[in-house]
Design an enzyme around this catalytic site. Structure first.
Site, PDB file in Angstrom:
ATOM      1  N   ASP A 105       0.839  -1.199   0.000  1.00 46.61           N
ATOM      2  CA  ASP A 105       0.000   0.000   0.000  1.00 46.61           C
ATOM      3  C   ASP A 105       0.878   1.254   0.000  1.00 46.61           C
ATOM      4  O   ASP A 105       1.596   1.510   0.976  1.00 46.61           O
ATOM      5  CB  ASP A 105      -0.901  -0.014   1.242  1.00 46.61           C
ATOM      6  CG  ASP A 105      -2.059   0.967   1.158  1.00 46.61           C
ATOM      7  OD1 ASP A 105      -2.053   1.830   0.275  1.00 46.61           O
ATOM      8  OD2 ASP A 105      -2.980   0.857   1.984  1.00 46.61           O
ATOM      9  N   ASP A 106       0.837   2.006  -1.099  1.00 44.65           N
ATOM     10  CA  ASP A 106       1.577   3.274  -1.241  1.00 44.65           C
ATOM     11  C   ASP A 106       3.092   3.076  -1.279  1.00 44.65           C
ATOM     12  O   ASP A 106       3.848   3.941  -0.823  1.00 44.65           O
ATOM     13  CB  ASP A 106       1.255   4.243  -0.098  1.00 44.65           C
ATOM     14  CG  ASP A 106      -0.150   4.800  -0.154  1.00 44.65           C
ATOM     15  OD1 ASP A 106      -0.934   4.362  -1.013  1.00 44.65           O
ATOM     16  OD2 ASP A 106      -0.476   5.670   0.673  1.00 44.65           O
ATOM     17  N   CYS A 148      -6.251   3.910  -4.044  1.00 41.17           N
ATOM     18  CA  CYS A 148      -6.477   2.647  -3.339  1.00 41.17           C
ATOM     19  C   CYS A 148      -7.576   1.771  -3.920  1.00 41.17           C
ATOM     20  O   CYS A 148      -7.334   0.659  -4.377  1.00 41.17           O
ATOM     21  CB  CYS A 148      -6.808   2.936  -1.874  1.00 41.17           C
ATOM     22  SG  CYS A 148      -5.521   3.788  -0.970  1.00 41.17           S
ATOM     23  N   ARG A 157      -7.343  -1.692  -6.507  1.00 39.19           N
ATOM     24  CA  ARG A 157      -7.724  -3.003  -5.992  1.00 39.19           C
ATOM     25  C   ARG A 157      -8.836  -3.618  -6.831  1.00 39.19           C
ATOM     26  O   ARG A 157      -8.851  -4.831  -7.085  1.00 39.19           O
ATOM     27  CB  ARG A 157      -8.125  -2.870  -4.513  1.00 39.19           C
ATOM     28  CG  ARG A 157      -6.945  -2.532  -3.647  1.00 39.19           C
ATOM     29  CD  ARG A 157      -7.282  -1.894  -2.298  1.00 39.19           C
ATOM     30  NE  ARG A 157      -6.101  -1.189  -1.843  1.00 39.19           N
ATOM     31  CZ  ARG A 157      -5.081  -1.762  -1.207  1.00 39.19           C
ATOM     32  NH1 ARG A 157      -5.130  -3.043  -0.902  1.00 39.19           N
ATOM     33  NH2 ARG A 157      -4.020  -1.061  -0.859  1.00 39.19           N
ATOM     34  N   LYS A 172      -5.926  -5.311   3.746  1.00 44.92           N
ATOM     35  CA  LYS A 172      -6.789  -4.184   3.398  1.00 44.92           C
ATOM     36  C   LYS A 172      -7.719  -4.511   2.230  1.00 44.92           C
ATOM     37  O   LYS A 172      -7.273  -4.833   1.139  1.00 44.92           O
ATOM     38  CB  LYS A 172      -5.913  -2.978   3.056  1.00 44.92           C
ATOM     39  CG  LYS A 172      -6.677  -1.754   2.580  1.00 44.92           C
ATOM     40  CD  LYS A 172      -5.710  -0.624   2.322  1.00 44.92           C
ATOM     41  CE  LYS A 172      -6.351   0.494   1.540  1.00 44.92           C
ATOM     42  NZ  LYS A 172      -5.420   1.595   1.267  1.00 44.92           N
ATOM     43  N   HIS A 198     -10.880  -2.316   1.197  1.00 43.65           N
ATOM     44  CA  HIS A 198     -11.100  -0.989   0.600  1.00 43.65           C
ATOM     45  C   HIS A 198     -11.892  -1.039  -0.704  1.00 43.65           C
ATOM     46  O   HIS A 198     -11.654  -0.269  -1.627  1.00 43.65           O
ATOM     47  CB  HIS A 198      -9.787  -0.243   0.396  1.00 43.65           C
ATOM     48  CG  HIS A 198      -9.949   1.239   0.633  1.00 43.65           C
ATOM     49  ND1 HIS A 198      -8.893   2.102   0.789  1.00 43.65           N
ATOM     50  CD2 HIS A 198     -11.066   2.009   0.743  1.00 43.65           C
ATOM     51  CE1 HIS A 198      -9.329   3.327   0.976  1.00 43.65           C
ATOM     52  NE2 HIS A 198     -10.663   3.292   0.959  1.00 43.65           N
ATOM     53  N   SER A 257      -8.250   2.261   4.502  1.00 44.39           N
ATOM     54  CA  SER A 257      -6.859   2.562   4.848  1.00 44.39           C
ATOM     55  C   SER A 257      -6.718   2.787   6.348  1.00 44.39           C
ATOM     56  O   SER A 257      -7.667   3.137   7.047  1.00 44.39           O
ATOM     57  CB  SER A 257      -6.387   3.808   4.089  1.00 44.39           C
ATOM     58  OG  SER A 257      -6.470   3.617   2.705  1.00 44.39           O
ATOM     59  N   HIS A 309       1.429   2.631   3.931  1.00 46.99           N
ATOM     60  CA  HIS A 309       0.514   3.767   3.972  1.00 46.99           C
ATOM     61  C   HIS A 309       0.697   4.523   5.294  1.00 46.99           C
ATOM     62  O   HIS A 309       0.819   3.915   6.355  1.00 46.99           O
ATOM     63  CB  HIS A 309      -0.922   3.237   3.853  1.00 46.99           C
ATOM     64  CG  HIS A 309      -1.956   4.288   3.613  1.00 46.99           C
ATOM     65  ND1 HIS A 309      -2.310   5.220   4.554  1.00 46.99           N
ATOM     66  CD2 HIS A 309      -2.751   4.524   2.532  1.00 46.99           C
ATOM     67  CE1 HIS A 309      -3.265   5.996   4.074  1.00 46.99           C
ATOM     68  NE2 HIS A 309      -3.547   5.597   2.845  1.00 46.99           N
ATOM     69  N   ASP A 342      -0.175  -1.064  -4.757  1.00 50.46           N
ATOM     70  CA  ASP A 342      -1.430  -0.508  -5.268  1.00 50.46           C
ATOM     71  C   ASP A 342      -1.247   0.811  -5.992  1.00 50.46           C
ATOM     72  O   ASP A 342      -2.051   1.179  -6.840  1.00 50.46           O
ATOM     73  CB  ASP A 342      -2.468  -0.365  -4.146  1.00 50.46           C
ATOM     74  CG  ASP A 342      -2.123   0.691  -3.108  1.00 50.46           C
ATOM     75  OD1 ASP A 342      -0.932   1.064  -2.987  1.00 50.46           O
ATOM     76  OD2 ASP A 342      -3.045   1.139  -2.391  1.00 50.46           O
ATOM     77  N   ASN A 343      -0.218   1.567  -5.652  1.00 56.12           N
ATOM     78  CA  ASN A 343       0.095   2.844  -6.325  1.00 56.12           C
ATOM     79  C   ASN A 343       1.424   3.339  -5.792  1.00 56.12           C
ATOM     80  O   ASN A 343       2.058   2.687  -4.957  1.00 56.12           O
ATOM     81  CB  ASN A 343      -1.006   3.896  -6.104  1.00 56.12           C
ATOM     82  CG  ASN A 343      -1.475   4.053  -4.677  1.00 56.12           C
ATOM     83  OD1 ASN A 343      -2.599   3.692  -4.342  1.00 56.12           O
ATOM     84  ND2 ASN A 343      -0.615   4.549  -3.800  1.00 56.12           N
ATOM     85  N   LYS A 399       1.550   8.992  -5.690  1.00 57.57           N
ATOM     86  CA  LYS A 399       0.159   8.625  -5.455  1.00 57.57           C
ATOM     87  C   LYS A 399      -0.801   9.756  -5.860  1.00 57.57           C
ATOM     88  O   LYS A 399      -0.559  10.919  -5.591  1.00 57.57           O
ATOM     89  CB  LYS A 399      -0.026   8.307  -3.973  1.00 57.57           C
ATOM     90  CG  LYS A 399      -1.453   8.009  -3.543  1.00 57.57           C
ATOM     91  CD  LYS A 399      -1.508   7.649  -2.078  1.00 57.57           C
ATOM     92  CE  LYS A 399      -2.938   7.402  -1.604  1.00 57.57           C
ATOM     93  NZ  LYS A 399      -2.994   6.896  -0.226  1.00 57.57           N
TER      94      LYS A 399
END
Length: 481
Positions: A36-37, A76, A80, A129, A131, A161, A231, A283-284, A316
């Site tokens: 995540d991030d 996010c 996904r 996660k 989301h 998140s 994140h 994810d990014n 992001k």
């Protein structure tokens, strides 16, 4: 005595047959590790000088690395959705981030990786996660908003998140549970400021995944580990803090790496390595909105607790390359040749059609897919059929609108957005797009639009085709033609 020996040999043979793994290409196990991030430049194999990630580097040296790998969105929920469906987020029918009170969720008519694999006899579980929706007053506290309605047999993880305060809950599926919807229970409500809990989650999710794999080692399984780190706010366990030369952020990444190593060792121990595909990505890109923030009441010194997208621009939230270029590592001993480097681009869109092909799951019909079967890249001797050309539509804030397109090495921007509020001295619109040759200029510094009107015409044609088809097909949240 001879009878006893015969019985003993027969028992040994029976046990051997029972415990021997099935052929590698017969419904392989699938493990997806989704960070995540995380920045492209946060790992040893992408050149980070102070974050040590030997286990991820081992996946690279033993498997396949895509230096040009994309996540489908710089945010996010949208990214996904695309990973699990193989579809552009513009097809989702919801915005790029689903907060705790959002009415919509991933639609039940979508066919996810978990649903397809479950139909082929896989055990399926998710750790981390989600989301992609929340049961709330706006949608009648529906269970359709959570993982079990979308193909997963089990889930433990966060609904959103880790910085939603209030709103971030640690939840697990449970028969007879009632909160936040039937079939679930909340383990910890509003945990955003619970530092000890946050620091425990990377290992906790891995522990759960290890138990799941052990319990399902005789059958094909799908384990989706969507780690909540790095994140903001970043947290590591007590055991991991102080281990990295990069400070707390490095501790977080190195703890993820250590848990990747635990999973890798487990597959060796259970003799499942040659039956298992691991996918490692993010994810990014990093949340560079906070790159100058020296003090934040929840995130601390945020400027030191975000990653690096270098050599790419921005991060992001943006469809500059730093928002969507992420690590892309695929590992499968015996099928993928060690140290394979594929210089062609690929995307998280490609995971679903590729995995479904291995598992003999039919590609979903009645909807458009944006991914390709990329097995040829894994093993050209086994799969001679060439991969379709890479075409990628960049979608972004906040309604998954079209921001750009890539075909081959060429990328056009038709609008710009950055959470830093900077356009870096550029302007872009449909009448005057920007054009970059990404393999010559990965940092997107030199606009070539005036030199290549032919390429601008081609790329705008790709956007027109996508938008026309999207308009005619609609989404599952609309009345469809």
């Amino acid at each position: 005595m001879r009878v006893c020996l015969l019985i003993t040999f027969a028992l040994i043979e029976a046990v051997s047959l029972f415990s021997s793994p099935r052929p590698a290409l017969e419904r392989p196990n699938v493990v997806i590790l989704f960070l995540d991030d995380c920045g492209y430049g946060d790992f040893s194999h992408t050149g980070n000088p102070s974050i040590h990630t030997p286990n991820i580097s081992q996946l690279v040296s033993e498997g396949l690395n895509f230096p040009q790998f994309y996540t489908a969105s710089p945010a996010c929920s949208a990214s996904r959705y695309a990973l699990l469906t193989g579809r552009n987020p513009a097809r989702s029918g919801f915005n790029w981030v689903l907060g705790p009170e959002a009415e919509k969720h991933i639609h039940t008519k979508e066919i996810t990786l978990a649903e397809g694999l479950k139909s082929a006899g896989y055990s399926t579980a998710m750790f981390g996660k989600w989301h992609l929706g929340n049961p709330n007053e706006a949608n009648g506290f529906t269970s359709n908003a959570l993982p079990l309605a979308h193909g997963f047999d089990y889930w433990i993880g966060s609904n959103v998140s880790n910085d939603y305060d209030p709103g971030a809950n640690l939840i697990r599926s449970k028969a007879g549970g009632t909160s936040p919807a039937p079939g679930y229970e909340i383990i910890e409500k509003n945990y955003a400021r619970n530092q000890e809990l946050q620091g425990s989650l990377t290992a906790r999710y891995t522990d759960e995944a290890i138990s799941f794999i052990r319990n399902n080692r005789e059958n094909p399984f799908f384990a989706y580990l969507a780690y909540g780190m790095p994140h903001l706010p970043v947290h590591a366990s007590k055991e991991a803090i102080g281990k990295s030369k990069r400070g707390l952020y490095g501790d977080v990444i190195e703890e993820i790496d250590a848990n990747v190593g635990r999973l890798r060792s487990l597959l060796d121990e259970l003799e499942l390595a040659e039956n298992t595909l691991i996918v490692f990505t993010s994810d990014n890109g990093p949340w560079i909105r906070f790159q100058e923030t020296a003090e934040h009441e929840m995130y601390g010194e945020a400027r030191l607790n975000i990653g690096s997208a270098l050599p790419f621009r921005d991060g992001k939230g943006s469809t500059w390359e730093g928002g969507v270029r992420v690590p892309g590592v695929f590992w499968w001993p015996g099928v993928i040749e060690p140290a394979t480097v594929v210089r062609e681009p690929a995307c998280t869109f490609d995971v679903l059609p590729t995995v479904f092909a291995y598992a003999a799951v039919p590609v979903p019909t009645g909807r458009s897919l944006d991914g390709r079967d990329i097995r040829h890249y894994f093993n050209r001797a086994l799969y001679s059929e060439k991969v379709d050309d890479f075409r990628f539509i960049y979608t972004g804030a906040s309604r998954n609108e079209v921001y750009g397109v890539r075909r081959g090495p060429w990328k056009a921007h038709v609008r710009l957005y950055s959470q830093t509020k900077s356009d870096y001295g550029f302007q872009a619109n449909r009448e005057k797009p920007l054009l970059f040759q990404l393999e010559h200029d990965p940092s997107e510094r030199f606009d070539r639009a005036s030199e290549r009107p032919d390429m601008i015409k081609t790329l705008m044609g790709e956007i027109d085709h996508f938008e026309s088809h999207l308009s005619s097909e609609g989404t599952f949240w609309q009345e469809r033609p």
